[in-house]
Design a protein around this motif. Structure first.
Motif, short mmCIF file in Angstrom:
data_model
loop_
_atom_site.label_atom_id
_atom_site.label_comp_id
_atom_site.label_asym_id
_atom_site.label_seq_id
_atom_site.Cartn_x
_atom_site.Cartn_y
_atom_site.Cartn_z
N THR A 1 0.84 -1.19 0.00
CA THR A 1 0.00 0.00 0.00
C THR A 1 0.87 1.25 0.00
O THR A 1 2.04 1.21 0.40
CB THR A 1 -0.94 0.02 1.21
N HIS A 2 0.28 2.36 -0.41
CA HIS A 2 1.04 3.57 -0.72
C HIS A 2 1.67 4.24 0.50
O HIS A 2 2.83 4.65 0.46
CB HIS A 2 0.12 4.56 -1.42
N PHE A 3 0.93 4.35 1.59
CA PHE A 3 1.40 5.16 2.71
C PHE A 3 2.10 4.35 3.81
O PHE A 3 3.14 4.76 4.31
CB PHE A 3 0.22 5.92 3.34
N THR A 4 1.52 3.23 4.19
CA THR A 4 2.06 2.49 5.34
C THR A 4 2.73 1.19 4.96
O THR A 4 3.19 0.45 5.82
CB THR A 4 0.93 2.21 6.36
N GLY A 5 2.78 0.87 3.67
CA GLY A 5 3.53 -0.28 3.21
C GLY A 5 2.99 -1.63 3.63
O GLY A 5 3.75 -2.54 3.94
N ILE A 6 1.66 -1.76 3.64
CA ILE A 6 1.06 -3.05 3.97
C ILE A 6 1.18 -3.98 2.75
O ILE A 6 0.79 -3.59 1.65
CB ILE A 6 -0.43 -2.89 4.33
#
Length: 463
Positions: A366-371
């Motif tokens: 994912t873009h913001f938190t790197g999931i």
């Protein structure tokens, strides 16, 4: 501690006009050591980064060092306090490192530093220098070695100092400090300084930066060229500023946003530059921020402060929706991965698949938190749902806040919202551009969030 350095010119001249004195001349490279020892590029809107520009400068330093001071525009410094000493020396004191120091010429400084270090450092060490911070680390490691070759560095560098005409006169000093940022931005115009970089230099993003989770804030490229990583991409400042308009628009609808400034929901995806411009327009209002040091401003508007408190959680919610929407869509009878625009991450299936283009070879995040996620797809597909979060924001005592814990709300309701949103996806034929650039799809999502919230609140009243 306020940085204080002494610069010695070989040739120098002074020019005074109103509250600003300009000191210009040529400085031997060995006399720039105090800059490398004591300053960074905090005042420069752009961080210096190794590339074609530094390569050209290094070529000049290598091939024609005696002509460097005629070929280069050099370095621009700004200092709010100074003393003129004997033998063409000037003692400079930088009161606010975020606005004073190296205002322009960061790439020149980076290239000059690399050139000097090339005499004493290993080739491997030089190759590892990509950013100004890398140079500073290498400089500190090799400081004693460069001191030994100092006298051999006789090529000249153009240096321009901007100082107040009368540092003791308060009004003159305030005018000078206010002018520095404008001068700095103008000098950097030829480098296409971004709107976000200018706003960052004015301190307009500070309250957002302080509220974001550190792991998110540390990955944001607040000013041009400050990010360099081989394994992850930076988050652009405009990505976060665009999201700020979700709670800010909620305030605007309640008549609580000064100046009735807002952005169209679809611009949060399709025109983030407009979001940044409107943000600066809002933040430069006196009923939102107060001027402090020079051109920098400090936030005081309680409604806007509350919007930033809400914004702090939105990047993680954005990623949660991105990660969990495919399963929610499938749970109501859909087949999210069956659409050609969606790519799956499944290394085992990819090995035996007839069409390997249906799968991605590397793990998507994912873009913001790197999931880590199983599906990679354009963010435009879920952008209206992210804007839909506005539907669970409430106004209390002139502030915006969450009506429910947003994470828990999504856990309870994302499947039902996905069921309704599926209609919008199908009508748009999974075209992310049609979805994300259409205001109606955003308002539909807001309505679905509001409906889900209303149902929960109604059930609580009955029970």
């Amino acid at each position: 501690m306020t940085p204080k350095i002494i610069i010695r010119f070989a040739i120098v001249n002074e020019q005074t006009d109103g509250p600003i004195k300009r000191i210009i001349g040529f400085v031997p490279a060995r006399n720039l050591f105090p800059l490398f020892d004591g300053l960074d590029l905090e005042a420069n809107p752009r961080s210096a980064k190794v590339g074609s520009v530094t390569a050209d400068i290094l070529e000049t330093l290598t091939e024609t060092p005696k002509l460097f001071h005629f070929k280069s525009k050099g370095v621009l410094l700004g200092a709010s306090a100074y003393s003129s000493l004997e033998r063409n020396r000037y003692e400079l004191e930088f009161g606010d490192p975020s606005a004073e120091g190296i205002l322009d010429g960061g790439h020149n400084m980076l290239a000059i530093g690399i050139h000097i270090l090339s005499y004493v450092a290993t080739e491997s060490e030089i190759k590892q220098i990509k950013l100004w911070e890398d140079l500073r680390d290498a400089w500190e490691r090799n400081r004693s070695a460069v001191e030994e070759i100092k006298n051999d560095l006789d090529f000249l560098v153009p240096v321009e100092l901007l100082v107040p005409t009368d540092p003791e006169d308060y009004d003159s000093l305030i005018t000078f400090e206010a002018s520095l940022l404008e001068i700095c931005a103008a000098r950097n115009n030829n480098a296409q300084l971004t709107q976000e970089t200018k706003s960052h230099q004015k301190g307009l993003y500070l309250e957002i930066k302080n509220r974001l989770p550190k792991k998110v804030a540390d990955r944001i490229e607040w000013k041009t060229n400050e990010w360099e990583s081989d394994d992850t991409r930076p988050i652009k400042a405009r990505d976060v500023i665009a999201l700020a308009w979700i709670p800010l628009n909620r305030l605007q609808e309640a008549g609580l946003l000064p100046g009735s400034i807002s952005v169209a929901p679809q611009n949060i995806y399709r025109n983030k530059g407009e979001c940044s411009k409107q943000f600066e327009r809002l933040m430069e209002r006196d009923d939102v921020t107060n001027p402090t040091d020079g051109a920098r401003r400090e936030l005081h508007n309680v409604a806007v402060i509350s919007a930033f408190d809400v914004l702090a959680g939105i990047p993680a919610l954005y990623d949660k929706i991105y990660a969990e929407f495919p399963a929610a869509y499938n749970a109501v009878g859909g087949r999210f991965g069956g659409n050609s625009i969606v790519k799956m991450f499944d290394p085992l299936k990819r090995k035996t698949a007839n069409n390997k283009n249906d799968y991605v070879a590397t793990q998507p995040y994912t873009h913001f938190t790197g999931i880590p996620v199983k599906h990679r797809y354009p963010d435009g597909l879920i952008m209206p749902l992210v804007y839909g979060l506005k539907g669970i924001m409430k106004i209390v005592d002139g502030r915006v806040a969450w009506a429910e814990d947003p994470t828990e709300f999504l856990d309870r309701n994302l499947k039902d919202i996905a069921s309704a949103y599926r209609l919008v996806l199908d009508m748009a034929r999974f075209d992310p551009q049609k979805l994300a650039k259409n205001q109606a799809s955003h308002e539909f999502a807001v309505g679905e969030f509001e409906k889900a919230l209303f149902k929960e609140q109604a059930r609580e009243l009955i029970n």
